[in-house]
Design an enzyme around this catalytic site. Structure first.
Site, PDB file in Angstrom:
ATOM      1  N   LYS A  75      40.211  36.305  29.963  1.00  0.00           N
ATOM      2  CA  LYS A  75      39.004  35.586  30.369  1.00  0.00           C
ATOM      3  C   LYS A  75      38.182  35.159  29.165  1.00  0.00           C
ATOM      4  O   LYS A  75      37.018  34.786  29.315  1.00  0.00           O
ATOM      5  CB  LYS A  75      38.136  36.504  31.241  1.00  0.00           C
ATOM      6  CG  LYS A  75      38.862  37.139  32.415  1.00  0.00           C
ATOM      7  CD  LYS A  75      39.004  36.195  33.562  1.00  0.00           C
ATOM      8  CE  LYS A  75      39.474  36.945  34.802  1.00  0.00           C
ATOM      9  NZ  LYS A  75      39.431  36.072  35.985  1.00  0.00           N
ATOM     10  N   ARG A 132      49.099  44.478  45.470  1.00  0.00           N
ATOM     11  CA  ARG A 132      49.177  45.841  46.011  1.00  0.00           C
ATOM     12  C   ARG A 132      49.658  45.887  47.452  1.00  0.00           C
ATOM     13  O   ARG A 132      49.793  46.958  48.021  1.00  0.00           O
ATOM     14  CB  ARG A 132      47.799  46.520  45.916  1.00  0.00           C
ATOM     15  CG  ARG A 132      47.370  46.896  44.512  1.00  0.00           C
ATOM     16  CD  ARG A 132      46.042  47.639  44.519  1.00  0.00           C
ATOM     17  NE  ARG A 132      44.977  46.789  45.040  1.00  0.00           N
ATOM     18  CZ  ARG A 132      44.279  45.929  44.288  1.00  0.00           C
ATOM     19  NH1 ARG A 132      44.527  45.832  43.003  1.00  0.00           N
ATOM     20  NH2 ARG A 132      43.330  45.187  44.819  1.00  0.00           N
ATOM     21  N   TYR A 168      45.279  44.316  31.927  1.00  0.00           N
ATOM     22  CA  TYR A 168      44.079  44.677  32.688  1.00  0.00           C
ATOM     23  C   TYR A 168      43.956  46.159  33.047  1.00  0.00           C
ATOM     24  O   TYR A 168      42.886  46.621  33.419  1.00  0.00           O
ATOM     25  CB  TYR A 168      43.938  43.799  33.934  1.00  0.00           C
ATOM     26  CG  TYR A 168      44.640  44.266  35.180  1.00  0.00           C
ATOM     27  CD1 TYR A 168      43.922  44.803  36.241  1.00  0.00           C
ATOM     28  CD2 TYR A 168      46.021  44.145  35.303  1.00  0.00           C
ATOM     29  CE1 TYR A 168      44.571  45.206  37.396  1.00  0.00           C
ATOM     30  CE2 TYR A 168      46.660  44.549  36.451  1.00  0.00           C
ATOM     31  CZ  TYR A 168      45.941  45.083  37.498  1.00  0.00           C
ATOM     32  OH  TYR A 168      46.576  45.485  38.630  1.00  0.00           O
ATOM     33  N   GLU A 195      33.767  29.177  40.865  1.00  0.00           N
ATOM     34  CA  GLU A 195      32.684  30.148  41.037  1.00  0.00           C
ATOM     35  C   GLU A 195      31.343  29.416  40.975  1.00  0.00           C
ATOM     36  O   GLU A 195      31.271  28.252  40.610  1.00  0.00           O
ATOM     37  CB  GLU A 195      32.702  31.209  39.911  1.00  0.00           C
ATOM     38  CG  GLU A 195      34.017  31.954  39.793  1.00  0.00           C
ATOM     39  CD  GLU A 195      33.937  33.170  38.860  1.00  0.00           C
ATOM     40  OE1 GLU A 195      32.825  33.657  38.588  1.00  0.00           O
ATOM     41  OE2 GLU A 195      35.006  33.628  38.411  1.00  0.00           O
ATOM     42  N   GLU A 231      45.995  31.753  43.925  1.00  0.00           N
ATOM     43  CA  GLU A 231      46.045  31.870  45.387  1.00  0.00           C
ATOM     44  C   GLU A 231      46.692  30.647  46.030  1.00  0.00           C
ATOM     45  O   GLU A 231      47.465  30.774  46.977  1.00  0.00           O
ATOM     46  CB  GLU A 231      44.621  32.030  45.943  1.00  0.00           C
ATOM     47  CG  GLU A 231      43.922  33.299  45.497  1.00  0.00           C
ATOM     48  CD  GLU A 231      42.433  33.193  45.738  1.00  0.00           C
ATOM     49  OE1 GLU A 231      41.706  32.777  44.806  1.00  0.00           O
ATOM     50  OE2 GLU A 231      41.985  33.490  46.864  1.00  0.00           O
ATOM     51  N   TYR A 240      33.109  39.828  41.385  1.00  0.00           N
ATOM     52  CA  TYR A 240      34.337  39.696  42.189  1.00  0.00           C
ATOM     53  C   TYR A 240      33.882  39.757  43.636  1.00  0.00           C
ATOM     54  O   TYR A 240      34.326  40.586  44.399  1.00  0.00           O
ATOM     55  CB  TYR A 240      35.243  40.877  41.793  1.00  0.00           C
ATOM     56  CG  TYR A 240      36.687  40.857  42.216  1.00  0.00           C
ATOM     57  CD1 TYR A 240      37.533  39.791  41.954  1.00  0.00           C
ATOM     58  CD2 TYR A 240      37.231  41.978  42.858  1.00  0.00           C
ATOM     59  CE1 TYR A 240      38.870  39.836  42.304  1.00  0.00           C
ATOM     60  CE2 TYR A 240      38.568  42.035  43.202  1.00  0.00           C
ATOM     61  CZ  TYR A 240      39.387  40.949  42.929  1.00  0.00           C
ATOM     62  OH  TYR A 240      40.721  41.002  43.262  1.00  0.00           O
ATOM     63  N   GLN A 273      46.374  38.520  31.729  1.00  0.00           N
ATOM     64  CA  GLN A 273      45.624  39.476  32.559  1.00  0.00           C
ATOM     65  C   GLN A 273      46.537  40.527  33.181  1.00  0.00           C
ATOM     66  O   GLN A 273      46.207  41.719  33.192  1.00  0.00           O
ATOM     67  CB  GLN A 273      44.883  38.704  33.654  1.00  0.00           C
ATOM     68  CG  GLN A 273      43.924  39.549  34.485  1.00  0.00           C
ATOM     69  CD  GLN A 273      43.137  38.705  35.480  1.00  0.00           C
ATOM     70  OE1 GLN A 273      43.280  37.481  35.537  1.00  0.00           O
ATOM     71  NE2 GLN A 273      42.299  39.360  36.259  1.00  0.00           N
ATOM     72  N   ARG A 278      46.547  34.188  33.757  1.00  0.00           N
ATOM     73  CA  ARG A 278      47.035  35.230  34.682  1.00  0.00           C
ATOM     74  C   ARG A 278      48.105  36.126  34.060  1.00  0.00           C
ATOM     75  O   ARG A 278      48.190  37.316  34.398  1.00  0.00           O
ATOM     76  CB  ARG A 278      47.599  34.584  35.943  1.00  0.00           C
ATOM     77  CG  ARG A 278      46.626  33.695  36.667  1.00  0.00           C
ATOM     78  CD  ARG A 278      45.392  34.445  37.106  1.00  0.00           C
ATOM     79  NE  ARG A 278      44.479  33.571  37.835  1.00  0.00           N
ATOM     80  CZ  ARG A 278      43.259  33.915  38.181  1.00  0.00           C
ATOM     81  NH1 ARG A 278      42.776  35.110  37.853  1.00  0.00           N
ATOM     82  NH2 ARG A 278      42.489  33.076  38.838  1.00  0.00           N
ATOM     83  N   HIS A 281      39.062  36.009  48.305  1.00  0.00           N
ATOM     84  CA  HIS A 281      39.756  36.023  47.011  1.00  0.00           C
ATOM     85  C   HIS A 281      40.264  37.432  46.694  1.00  0.00           C
ATOM     86  O   HIS A 281      41.429  37.614  46.327  1.00  0.00           O
ATOM     87  CB  HIS A 281      38.809  35.541  45.909  1.00  0.00           C
ATOM     88  CG  HIS A 281      39.349  35.705  44.523  1.00  0.00           C
ATOM     89  ND1 HIS A 281      40.392  34.944  44.033  1.00  0.00           N
ATOM     90  CD2 HIS A 281      39.000  36.540  43.518  1.00  0.00           C
ATOM     91  CE1 HIS A 281      40.658  35.306  42.781  1.00  0.00           C
ATOM     92  NE2 HIS A 281      39.826  36.276  42.439  1.00  0.00           N
ATOM     93  N   GLU A 338      39.050  29.385  38.030  1.00  0.00           N
ATOM     94  CA  GLU A 338      38.394  30.141  39.099  1.00  0.00           C
ATOM     95  C   GLU A 338      37.154  29.366  39.505  1.00  0.00           C
ATOM     96  O   GLU A 338      36.256  29.134  38.681  1.00  0.00           O
ATOM     97  CB  GLU A 338      38.038  31.565  38.636  1.00  0.00           C
ATOM     98  CG  GLU A 338      39.282  32.429  38.461  1.00  0.00           C
ATOM     99  CD  GLU A 338      39.002  33.909  38.293  1.00  0.00           C
ATOM    100  OE1 GLU A 338      37.901  34.260  37.803  1.00  0.00           O
ATOM    101  OE2 GLU A 338      39.887  34.713  38.648  1.00  0.00           O
ATOM    102  N   THR A 349      35.611  34.314  42.143  1.00  0.00           N
ATOM    103  CA  THR A 349      36.220  33.163  42.807  1.00  0.00           C
ATOM    104  C   THR A 349      35.800  33.086  44.270  1.00  0.00           C
ATOM    105  O   THR A 349      35.811  34.096  44.986  1.00  0.00           O
ATOM    106  CB  THR A 349      37.751  33.263  42.715  1.00  0.00           C
ATOM    107  OG1 THR A 349      38.095  33.420  41.349  1.00  0.00           O
ATOM    108  CG2 THR A 349      38.416  32.029  43.282  1.00  0.00           C
ATOM    109  N   THR A 382      34.515  29.627  29.604  1.00  0.00           N
ATOM    110  CA  THR A 382      33.902  29.575  30.933  1.00  0.00           C
ATOM    111  C   THR A 382      33.058  28.315  30.939  1.00  0.00           C
ATOM    112  O   THR A 382      32.175  28.168  30.087  1.00  0.00           O
ATOM    113  CB  THR A 382      33.017  30.809  31.175  1.00  0.00           C
ATOM    114  OG1 THR A 382      33.819  31.983  31.048  1.00  0.00           O
ATOM    115  CG2 THR A 382      32.370  30.771  32.545  1.00  0.00           C
TER     116      THR A 382
HETATM  117 MN    MN Z   1      36.032  35.142  37.428  1.00  0.00          MN
END
Ligand code: MN
Length: 416
Positions: A247, A138, A238, A197, A357, A124, A234, A231, A129, A195, A343, A251
Site C-alpha cells: 500500500k 479463508r 501481510y 474508497e 473482487e 476496512y 500484500q 495484491r 468487501h 481500491e 474499499t 494513494t
Molecule cells: Mn484500502
C-alpha cells in the site's frame, strides 16, 4: 434541499458537480502564479486570496497552498465562511461585481493537493468487501474476522505517498511469493489493483478519546480516494502485521474537499447492527452518506469502461466511528489527518470496488467495452473514480480522482 441559484450561471445546471450548495475547497494555480486556496463554483474557481484582497472576507489564511490553516480555525469558522460565500455567490448578491473579479475559469487552472496530509490511516469498513476478500482467502465460513462486527479495523498508512488526482502512479516492485514461485523473488507487481474508497479529513485536533458525536464534529470534509494496492506483495507480506509495501506506492485523492456541511443533507442510517456496538462506537443518528460512486478503466489510448458502480451508504462504519475508534487509546489526532474508509463494494458483482473482487482473485477476468480483458491493471491503464450525491435539482460532486499506471523501472531507470 433544493438548488440554491447563483449568478454564476454554469452552477445552476442540475447536473453540474459544483452548484452553490457544494462550495468544495481546493488549491489551484494559473500559469505564473503560486498555488493558493480556491472554492469551486460552476465552471470557475473563486480565488480565495483575491476574495480576501477585495475585502469580501477577512480570514487571513487563503494565500497558503493548503486549507490546513483554515481548518484549524474550527467548526464555527467553517460555518461562517460557508454562510458568507453562499451570500456572495447567490443570485442577486450585491457583492457580485467584486466577486466576479476573483473568478478564474476552471480550464485555466492547475489543481494541487487541497491539504497537507498530517497522517494517513486506512480502515476496512465495507462489509461486502471484507466478506468477499475473506471468502477468497479463508472460505465463506470464516470470511469476517472475529473482531470485524465490533470495531472498524484499520492500519496506519503513509502520508508521504498521498497524491492529488492526475498524478501518474508507477507500478511497484516488491517481494513476491506464492504457489507459482519456488522462493520469494523481487519483481514488479503482477497483481496491481485499485481500491474505491472515500477519505475523511480531520479539521480539529484532539488528544484523548473522542465519542462518536465529538468525532463527527471534528471532520472538516470528505474526498474520493483510490488506495492503489499490489495484491501479490500484500499476500506474502501481510502476516502477521498487515499491509506494508503493498500500500506504499500511492494513494490518490480527488482535488476538492467536499465539506461535511455540504454533505449533511445526504446523511443516511448505517445498516442494522448484527451485534450491538460498544457504547464508545454506538451510532449517533444517520452518519453514512448517500453518494453514488463509480470507477472507469481506460486502456492506453482507448475509451473508458465503467467497471464498478456502488454507493457510500454500503459502508458498515461511518468516518465518525473510525475517528472515535482511532482515538480510543489516546492517539492524538491532527489537523489534516486523512482516514480512508476501506474499499466500498455493494452486494452485487458490478458493485465491487476492486479488481481483486471484480475478477475474483484473477480467476474471472473482466471484459472491457473495447473487447480487452483485465484481471489486474496493465501499464498505461487510467483509472478514474467519480462520486456525487443527488439532491432535488442539483448534485454535489467531488471532481474526478484519476491516475495512470506507468511501467515499472529498474534501478537504472530503464523499463523493467
Ligand atoms: Mn484500502
Amino acid at each position: 434541499m433544493t438548488l440554491r441559484p447563483s449568478w454564476v450561471e454554469s452552477a445552476n445546471d442540475p447536473a453540474h458537480p459544483f452548484p452553490l450548495n457544494n462550495l468544495p475547497c481546493g488549491v489551484f494555480s494559473t500559469p505564473g502564479t503560486a498555488p493558493r486556496c480556491g472554492v469551486a463554483i460552476g465552471n470557475a474557481i473563486l480565488d480565495m486570496a483575491a476574495v480576501e484582497e477585495g475585502g469580501l472576507t477577512d480570514v487571513g489564511c487563503f494565500h497558503e497552498p493548503a486549507w490546513n490553516a483554515f481548518m484549524a480555525r474550527g467548526p464555527r469558522a467553517w460555518a461562517a465562511l460557508r454562510t458568507r460565500l453562499t451570500a456572495i455567490l447567490a443570485a442577486g448578491s450585491p457583492d457580485r461585481s467584486r466577486a466576479e473579479a476573483a473568478l478564474v475559469p476552471m480550464g485555466e487552472a492547475s489543481l494541487h493537493m487541497p491539504f497537507r496530509v498530517a497522517e494517513f490511516t486506512d480502515f476496512y469498513s465495507g462489509r461486502h468487501h471484507a466478506t468477499n476478500v475473506g471468502t477468497m482467502f479463508r472460505g465463506a465460513e470464516n470470511a469476517l474476522p472475529p473482531n470485524w462486527l465490533h470495531m472498524p479495523i484499520g492500519y496506519n498508512g503513509r502520508a508521504s505517498s498521498v497524491v492529488v488526482s492526475g498524478t501518474p502512479v508507477r507500478r511497484p516492485w516488491g517481494q513476491l511469493k506464492g504457489p507459482q514461485y519456488d522462493a520469494p523473488i523481487l519483481a514488479p507487481s503482477r497483481r496491481f489493483d485499485l481500491e474505491l474508497e472515500m477519505g475523511a479529513v480531520v479539521g480539529v485536533p484532539s488528544d484523548g478519546p473522542l465519542n462518536v458525536t465529538e468525532a463527527q464534529a471534528n471532520i472538516f470534509g470528505h474526498v474520493l480516494l483510490n488506495d492503489w494496492s499490489a495484491r501479490d506483495i500484500q499476500a506474502w507480506e501481510y502476516q502477521p502485521l498487515g499491509p506494508f509495501q503493498a500500500k506504499a506506492t500511492a494513494t490518490t485523492v480527488s482535488p476538492w474537499i467536499v465539506t461535511a456541511e455540504a454533505l449533511a443533507p445526504f446523511r443516511v442510517d448505517a445498516p442494522p447492527r448484527e451485534v450491538p456496538l460498544l457504547p464508545h462506537l454506538a451510532d449517533d443518528g444517520p452518519m453514512l452518506h448517500d453518494i453514488d460512486l463509480s470507477v472507469t478503466l481506460a486502456p492506453e489510448g482507448r475509451e473508458p469502461t465503467t467497471i464498478a458502480r456502488t454507493n457510500a451508504r454500503e459502508l458498515y462504519y461511518s468516518a465518525a466511528q473510525q475517528l472515535a475508534h482511532h482515538s480510543t487509546a489516546g492517539c492524538p489526532m491532527r489537523v489534516g489527518d486523512l482516514l480512508g474508509t476501506g474499499t466500498i463494494s455493494g452486494p452485487a458483482r458490478h458493485q465491487r470496488g476492486s479488481l481483486l473482487e471484480l475478477s475474483w482473485g484473477g480467476e474471472e477476468p473482466l471484459t472491457l467495452d473495447t473487447g480487452e480483458t483485465r484481471a489486474f491493471l496493465e501499464d498505461g491503464d487510467t483509472l478514474t473514480l467519480h462520486g456525487h450525491a443527488r439532491g432535488e435539482g442539483y448534485r454535489i460532486g467531488f471532481g474526478a480522482c484519476t491516475g495512470t499506471v506507468l511501467p515499472a523501472l529498474d534501478r537504472e531507470g530503464d523499463p523493467a
